[in-house]
Design a protein around this motif. Sequence first.
Motif, PDB file in Angstrom:
ATOM      1  N   VAL A  39       8.720 -18.606  52.982  1.00  0.00           N
ATOM      2  CA  VAL A  39       9.293 -17.653  52.033  1.00  0.00           C
ATOM      3  C   VAL A  39      10.462 -18.310  51.319  1.00  0.00           C
ATOM      4  O   VAL A  39      11.381 -18.817  51.964  1.00  0.00           O
ATOM      5  CB  VAL A  39       9.783 -16.373  52.754  1.00  0.00           C
ATOM      6  N   ASP A  40      10.410 -18.312  49.998  1.00  0.00           N
ATOM      7  CA  ASP A  40      11.548 -18.728  49.183  1.00  0.00           C
ATOM      8  C   ASP A  40      12.282 -17.464  48.756  1.00  0.00           C
ATOM      9  O   ASP A  40      11.767 -16.691  47.935  1.00  0.00           O
ATOM     10  CB  ASP A  40      11.105 -19.502  47.943  1.00  0.00           C
ATOM     11  N   ALA A  41      13.449 -17.203  49.344  1.00  0.00           N
ATOM     12  CA  ALA A  41      14.284 -16.061  48.974  1.00  0.00           C
ATOM     13  C   ALA A  41      15.158 -16.518  47.813  1.00  0.00           C
ATOM     14  O   ALA A  41      15.995 -17.393  47.974  1.00  0.00           O
ATOM     15  CB  ALA A  41      15.129 -15.608  50.155  1.00  0.00           C
ATOM     16  N   VAL A  42      14.940 -15.946  46.638  1.00  0.00           N
ATOM     17  CA  VAL A  42      15.546 -16.444  45.404  1.00  0.00           C
ATOM     18  C   VAL A  42      16.567 -15.460  44.851  1.00  0.00           C
ATOM     19  O   VAL A  42      16.269 -14.278  44.674  1.00  0.00           O
ATOM     20  CB  VAL A  42      14.461 -16.703  44.335  1.00  0.00           C
ATOM     21  N   THR A  43      17.756 -15.971  44.577  1.00  0.00           N
ATOM     22  CA  THR A  43      18.791 -15.202  43.891  1.00  0.00           C
ATOM     23  C   THR A  43      19.190 -15.947  42.628  1.00  0.00           C
ATOM     24  O   THR A  43      19.449 -17.152  42.664  1.00  0.00           O
ATOM     25  CB  THR A  43      20.033 -15.013  44.793  1.00  0.00           C
ATOM     26  N   ALA A  44      19.213 -15.220  41.536  1.00  0.00           N
ATOM     27  CA  ALA A  44      19.646 -15.787  40.253  1.00  0.00           C
ATOM     28  C   ALA A  44      21.089 -15.374  40.006  1.00  0.00           C
ATOM     29  O   ALA A  44      21.519 -14.300  40.404  1.00  0.00           O
ATOM     30  CB  ALA A  44      18.759 -15.267  39.130  1.00  0.00           C
ATOM     31  N   TRP A  45      21.820 -16.266  39.364  1.00  0.00           N
ATOM     32  CA  TRP A  45      23.191 -15.914  39.005  1.00  0.00           C
ATOM     33  C   TRP A  45      23.463 -16.450  37.604  1.00  0.00           C
ATOM     34  O   TRP A  45      22.849 -17.407  37.144  1.00  0.00           O
ATOM     35  CB  TRP A  45      24.202 -16.481  40.000  1.00  0.00           C
ATOM     36  N   ALA A  69      29.449 -18.744  44.005  1.00  0.00           N
ATOM     37  CA  ALA A  69      29.794 -18.537  45.413  1.00  0.00           C
ATOM     38  C   ALA A  69      29.503 -17.107  45.844  1.00  0.00           C
ATOM     39  O   ALA A  69      28.980 -16.866  46.945  1.00  0.00           O
ATOM     40  CB  ALA A  69      31.267 -18.872  45.655  1.00  0.00           C
ATOM     41  N   ALA A  70      29.801 -16.138  44.992  1.00  0.00           N
ATOM     42  CA  ALA A  70      29.527 -14.736  45.317  1.00  0.00           C
ATOM     43  C   ALA A  70      28.020 -14.494  45.446  1.00  0.00           C
ATOM     44  O   ALA A  70      27.575 -13.784  46.354  1.00  0.00           O
ATOM     45  CB  ALA A  70      30.123 -13.823  44.249  1.00  0.00           C
ATOM     46  N   ALA A  71      27.229 -15.097  44.555  1.00  0.00           N
ATOM     47  CA  ALA A  71      25.775 -14.955  44.622  1.00  0.00           C
ATOM     48  C   ALA A  71      25.230 -15.586  45.899  1.00  0.00           C
ATOM     49  O   ALA A  71      24.344 -15.038  46.557  1.00  0.00           O
ATOM     50  CB  ALA A  71      25.127 -15.574  43.392  1.00  0.00           C
ATOM     51  N   SER A  72      25.771 -16.733  46.282  1.00  0.00           N
ATOM     52  CA  SER A  72      25.345 -17.415  47.496  1.00  0.00           C
ATOM     53  C   SER A  72      25.655 -16.571  48.729  1.00  0.00           C
ATOM     54  O   SER A  72      24.821 -16.434  49.647  1.00  0.00           O
ATOM     55  CB  SER A  72      26.031 -18.776  47.601  1.00  0.00           C
ATOM     56  N   GLN A  73      26.846 -15.967  48.760  1.00  0.00           N
ATOM     57  CA  GLN A  73      27.218 -15.103  49.886  1.00  0.00           C
ATOM     58  C   GLN A  73      26.321 -13.873  49.948  1.00  0.00           C
ATOM     59  O   GLN A  73      25.913 -13.450  51.033  1.00  0.00           O
ATOM     60  CB  GLN A  73      28.678 -14.681  49.771  1.00  0.00           C
ATOM     61  N   ALA A  74      25.994 -13.305  48.792  1.00  0.00           N
ATOM     62  CA  ALA A  74      25.115 -12.126  48.761  1.00  0.00           C
ATOM     63  C   ALA A  74      23.726 -12.473  49.273  1.00  0.00           C
ATOM     64  O   ALA A  74      23.114 -11.694  50.010  1.00  0.00           O
ATOM     65  CB  ALA A  74      25.040 -11.569  47.341  1.00  0.00           C
ATOM     66  N   LEU A  75      23.225 -13.652  48.915  1.00  0.00           N
ATOM     67  CA  LEU A  75      21.911 -14.096  49.389  1.00  0.00           C
ATOM     68  C   LEU A  75      21.922 -14.289  50.904  1.00  0.00           C
ATOM     69  O   LEU A  75      21.040 -13.799  51.613  1.00  0.00           O
ATOM     70  CB  LEU A  75      21.502 -15.381  48.680  1.00  0.00           C
ATOM     71  N   ASP A  76      22.933 -14.989  51.401  1.00  0.00           N
ATOM     72  CA  ASP A  76      23.051 -15.204  52.848  1.00  0.00           C
ATOM     73  C   ASP A  76      23.137 -13.873  53.599  1.00  0.00           C
ATOM     74  O   ASP A  76      22.498 -13.685  54.636  1.00  0.00           O
ATOM     75  CB  ASP A  76      24.278 -16.056  53.175  1.00  0.00           C
ATOM     76  N   HIS A  77      23.928 -12.946  53.063  1.00  0.00           N
ATOM     77  CA  HIS A  77      24.088 -11.634  53.687  1.00  0.00           C
ATOM     78  C   HIS A  77      22.758 -10.876  53.705  1.00  0.00           C
ATOM     79  O   HIS A  77      22.392 -10.269  54.717  1.00  0.00           O
ATOM     80  CB  HIS A  77      25.152 -10.819  52.956  1.00  0.00           C
ATOM     81  N   HIS A  92      13.476 -20.177  53.089  1.00  0.00           N
ATOM     82  CA  HIS A  92      14.233 -21.183  52.346  1.00  0.00           C
ATOM     83  C   HIS A  92      15.014 -20.423  51.274  1.00  0.00           C
ATOM     84  O   HIS A  92      14.425 -19.761  50.413  1.00  0.00           O
ATOM     85  CB  HIS A  92      13.274 -22.199  51.704  1.00  0.00           C
ATOM     86  N   SER A  93      16.342 -20.461  51.333  1.00  0.00           N
ATOM     87  CA  SER A  93      17.170 -19.765  50.347  1.00  0.00           C
ATOM     88  C   SER A  93      17.303 -20.608  49.085  1.00  0.00           C
ATOM     89  O   SER A  93      17.577 -21.802  49.160  1.00  0.00           O
ATOM     90  CB  SER A  93      18.558 -19.480  50.919  1.00  0.00           C
ATOM     91  N   VAL A  94      17.094 -19.964  47.933  1.00  0.00           N
ATOM     92  CA  VAL A  94      17.163 -20.646  46.643  1.00  0.00           C
ATOM     93  C   VAL A  94      18.152 -19.896  45.761  1.00  0.00           C
ATOM     94  O   VAL A  94      17.987 -18.711  45.496  1.00  0.00           O
ATOM     95  CB  VAL A  94      15.779 -20.691  45.951  1.00  0.00           C
ATOM     96  N   LEU A  95      19.156 -20.604  45.289  1.00  0.00           N
ATOM     97  CA  LEU A  95      20.150 -20.054  44.376  1.00  0.00           C
ATOM     98  C   LEU A  95      19.996 -20.800  43.062  1.00  0.00           C
ATOM     99  O   LEU A  95      20.097 -22.027  43.034  1.00  0.00           O
ATOM    100  CB  LEU A  95      21.556 -20.262  44.957  1.00  0.00           C
ATOM    101  N   ALA A  96      19.716 -20.075  41.977  1.00  0.00           N
ATOM    102  CA  ALA A  96      19.456 -20.742  40.701  1.00  0.00           C
ATOM    103  C   ALA A  96      20.186 -20.041  39.571  1.00  0.00           C
ATOM    104  O   ALA A  96      20.320 -18.814  39.558  1.00  0.00           O
ATOM    105  CB  ALA A  96      17.957 -20.770  40.421  1.00  0.00           C
ATOM    106  N   TYR A  97      20.629 -20.836  38.608  1.00  0.00           N
ATOM    107  CA  TYR A  97      21.333 -20.290  37.447  1.00  0.00           C
ATOM    108  C   TYR A  97      20.317 -19.805  36.413  1.00  0.00           C
ATOM    109  O   TYR A  97      19.356 -20.498  36.093  1.00  0.00           O
ATOM    110  CB  TYR A  97      22.234 -21.354  36.803  1.00  0.00           C
ATOM    111  N   GLY A  98      20.534 -18.607  35.902  1.00  0.00           N
ATOM    112  CA  GLY A  98      19.696 -18.067  34.835  1.00  0.00           C
ATOM    113  C   GLY A  98      19.511 -16.575  35.007  1.00  0.00           C
ATOM    114  O   GLY A  98      20.018 -15.962  35.943  1.00  0.00           O
ATOM    115  N   THR A  99      18.755 -16.006  34.089  1.00  0.00           N
ATOM    116  CA  THR A  99      18.463 -14.579  34.193  1.00  0.00           C
ATOM    117  C   THR A  99      17.482 -14.365  35.341  1.00  0.00           C
ATOM    118  O   THR A  99      16.653 -15.241  35.625  1.00  0.00           O
ATOM    119  CB  THR A  99      17.856 -14.028  32.893  1.00  0.00           C
TER     120      THR A  99
END
Length: 150
Positions: A39-45, A69-77, A92-99
């Motif tokens: 699973v790729d858990a994806v958060t955009a910021w 950093a706030a987006a990363s913390q929200a994903l981890d939480h 696998h946590s994925v943090l990516a810039y964009g909409t």
Amino acid sequence: MSGESRERGRIVVGVDGSESSEEALRWAVRQAELTDSTVDAVTAWEYPPLYGSIGWIDAPQELASDMKAAASQALDHAVKEAVAPEQQARIHSVLAYGTPAAVLLDQARGADLLVVGSRGHGGFAGALLGSVGQHCTQHAPCPVVVVRRQ
């Protein structure tokens, strides 16, 4: 299957910290267990442009690191809240810039499944499907599951 190695499937799930996205993450993890997938858990910021006297301008760069950093913390939480510790190795946590919609569609390339919650943080609370989910169902390069909150 002697001598053959089977490639694991990949499920992409959008996580924005909402209850709906946490439910989507739980569903994706259960599906991954059934299909021996990751699973790729994806958060955009992104940080919004500001309007000044000369028109639209980028926000100060200092804000970018704070928002990332706030987006990363929200994903981890969200992962810690929605997924049991013994299941987290599959994620696998994925943090990516964009909409959000653009990031999810990009991450979904080559995936077996894209999972989104029915409602995120924005828009109209009474809508049945949020704008990101709507966009993903219309443009995804793979099948999409929309998980409604119970």
